[in-house]
Design a protein around this motif. Structure first.
Motif, PDB file in Angstrom:
ATOM      1  N   GLU A  13       3.839  41.865  19.808  1.00  0.00           N
ATOM      2  CA  GLU A  13       5.037  42.322  19.219  1.00  0.00           C
ATOM      3  C   GLU A  13       5.649  40.978  18.167  1.00  0.00           C
ATOM      4  O   GLU A  13       5.508  39.879  18.618  1.00  0.00           O
ATOM      5  N   TRP A  16      10.429  41.964  12.719  1.00  0.00           N
ATOM      6  CA  TRP A  16       9.990  41.981  11.377  1.00  0.00           C
ATOM      7  C   TRP A  16      11.041  41.721  10.553  1.00  0.00           C
ATOM      8  O   TRP A  16      11.809  42.456   9.852  1.00  0.00           O
ATOM      9  N   PRO A  23       7.659  46.234  14.973  1.00  0.00           N
ATOM     10  CA  PRO A  23       6.448  46.768  15.113  1.00  0.00           C
ATOM     11  C   PRO A  23       5.505  46.364  16.606  1.00  0.00           C
ATOM     12  O   PRO A  23       5.535  45.334  16.694  1.00  0.00           O
ATOM     13  N   HIS A  24       4.963  47.456  17.096  1.00  0.00           N
ATOM     14  CA  HIS A  24       4.276  47.138  18.406  1.00  0.00           C
ATOM     15  C   HIS A  24       2.777  46.981  18.069  1.00  0.00           C
ATOM     16  O   HIS A  24       2.517  48.361  17.675  1.00  0.00           O
ATOM     17  N   ARG A  25       2.144  46.101  18.270  1.00  0.00           N
ATOM     18  CA  ARG A  25       0.591  46.129  17.952  1.00  0.00           C
ATOM     19  C   ARG A  25      -0.306  45.948  18.961  1.00  0.00           C
ATOM     20  O   ARG A  25       0.033  45.556  20.136  1.00  0.00           O
ATOM     21  N   VAL A  33      -1.011  48.616  14.492  1.00  0.00           N
ATOM     22  CA  VAL A  33       0.324  49.011  14.906  1.00  0.00           C
ATOM     23  C   VAL A  33       0.360  50.400  15.727  1.00  0.00           C
ATOM     24  O   VAL A  33      -0.366  51.302  14.814  1.00  0.00           O
ATOM     25  N   THR A  36       6.473  51.710  16.009  1.00  0.00           N
ATOM     26  CA  THR A  36       7.740  50.913  15.467  1.00  0.00           C
ATOM     27  C   THR A  36       8.988  51.226  16.074  1.00  0.00           C
ATOM     28  O   THR A  36       9.293  52.428  16.471  1.00  0.00           O
TER      29      THR A  36
END
Length: 86
Positions: A13, A16, A23-25, A33, A36
């Motif tokens: 994460e 941003w 955003p959680h990736r 992503v 969000t």
């Protein structure tokens, strides 16, 4: 910018730019992503607790732009910590 990586969970994460979106990736295969998370404008610094997977984002409410610094003033008594977790 800060990138938080929970190696055991295969995700990362990054706040941003203090826009109030987080955003959680996922890093399995190509980074992408997956979600969000809404936080709060100004929350752009983060700390990850690797034991719990919780993310802590300190922030405050902001006032007018300071003419000398060009940055918004922090309003008194508005400091808070947003906790993001499962």
């Amino acid at each position: 910018m800060t990138m938080l990586r929970g190696d055991t969970k295969g995700c990362a994460e990054r706040p941003w730019l203090g826009t109030g979106e987080f955003p959680h990736r996922r890093w399995e295969g190509a980074p992408h992503v997956v979600d969000t998370i809404k936080t709060k404008v100004g929350a752009k610094t983060a700390a990850l607790d690797t034991d719990t997977g919780r993310i802590y984002l300190p922030t405050a409410d902001f006032g007018p732009i300071n003419a000398k610094t060009g940055k918004p003033t922090i309003l008194p008594d508005t400091f808070s910590v947003i906790v993001v977790g499962r």
